[in-house]
Write a protein that holds these residues in place. Structure first.
Motif: not given
Length: 335
Positions: A300-324
């Motif tokens: 428990g000394r490390l934990r993943p930090v996940i901002h958002e999970v997108f459906p694979a079909s919305d990879a474009a949305g994930a990339h737009a958020l990454m670039e923002s």
């Protein structure tokens, strides 16, 4: 079934060039295994590849995606298999490409068992970041202990990125003082919650703040994803015998520096890209992660930090958020 869904890059361009398509399921070669993908990580190199600035290495899939989590289906398990992996096991894997798909192949040595107590989405966020951070902060940067036995300090540029939160957490968990830059107060608070002393680079001078927080000494190692005009300032923020490790060039590839300061302060500068390195090189990092880092998840000394999970079909949305650059932590695609 011989076909699968995948996300391909129609042509270089913006996020909208990512499109859902059907491809043949890849076949593992000698030393490789086939993974039924549950989730894929989204990383800055995927964005560069989509824009036409980061071609896959020879022999790699043209599909983007450098990390996945899923179930081992089949492949070559006859070679070096330090973790005793077998078909049916849940693994997360580092890839040279091809991760944006329902099935992906990976070298067996680059597959790691999902850490104890972690779900698939969490594990999908690990390989690219942890392989990169271990290789650059600890192997190349040599973050360790000084001559008096005290833990050395680390400055992470871009502390709220996927790489940044990984570097902060891992160095902090191993007892190192950590400092991080971020672009707003919310991101600074997120870095502090992970164990760093944060600096808002838009309102504060990171060199002055680092010097003030280290009683004038500076930090021992800097992990830099900016380069450009940051390099000269980073030399000023480093302690004597400090090490600067550059892993991205978001601020440009050209830098001016004072060679006299470099010599006087005995600064070492290095940089690397992980994707084109050999399977043997990456497999060696996997073994180090399994021995040194995976137990920290179980404790428990490390934990993943996940901002958002997108459906694979919305990879474009994930990339737009990454670039923002408004996200804090990891972006994932779910299959």
């Amino acid at each position: 079934m011989t076909n699968m869904q995948a996300i391909e890059i129609a042509h270089p361009g913006g996020p909208d060039v990512l499109r859902l398509t059907r491809r043949s399921i890849p076949q593992p070669r000698t030393g490789e295994v086939l993974i039924k993908v549950a989730a894929s990580g989204v990383n800055r190199p995927d964005v560069f590849q989509r824009a036409g600035h980061y071609a896959p290495p020879p022999g790699a899939s043209d599909l983007p995606g450098l990390e996945v989590v899923g179930e081992l289906v089949n492949g070559d398990f006859s070679g070096h298999n330090p973790f005793g992996l077998k078909p049916g096991d849940a693994v997360c894997a580092l890839l040279a490409g091809g991760g944006y798909a329902e099935y992906a192949v990976a070298p067996l040595g680059q597959c790691l068992p999902v850490p104890s107590g972690m779900n698939a989405l969490e594990a999908a966020s690990l390989p690219e970041n942890y392989f990169t951070v271990w290789s650059n902060v600890f192997d190349r940067g040599g973050l360790g202990r000084d001559q008096a036995g005290a833990p050395e300090s680390l400055l992470v540029q871009g502390g709220s990125s996927g790489i940044g939160v990984t570097a902060i957490q891992l160095a902090h968990a191993l007892g190192h003082p950590v400092f991080a830059t971020a672009g707003n107060d919310e991101k600074c608070r997120a870095c502090e919650a992970l164990g760093a002393r944060a600096i808002n680079y838009r309102t504060e001078d990171f060199v002055e703040r680092v010097k003030a927080m280290t009683e004038g000494r500076g930090v021992n190692v800097i992990l830099d994803m900016v380069a450009g005009d940051y390099v000269a300032r980073e030399i000023d923020a480093l302690a004597y015998d400090g090490r600067l490790v550059i892993i991205a060039t978001l601020g440009g590839t050209n830098a001016k520096l004072d060679a006299g300061k470099l010599m006087h302060r005995r600064i070492s500068m290095t940089g690397s890209t992980l994707r084109p390195r050999s399977v043997e090189f990456k497999s060696a990092i996997a073994a180090k992660l399994h021995d040194n880092v995976w137990p920290l998840f179980a404790e428990g000394r490390l934990r993943p930090v996940i901002h958002e999970v997108f459906p694979a079909s919305d990879a474009a949305g994930a990339h737009a958020l990454m670039e923002s650059s408004t996200h804090i932590g990891k972006l994932l695609l779910r299959w």
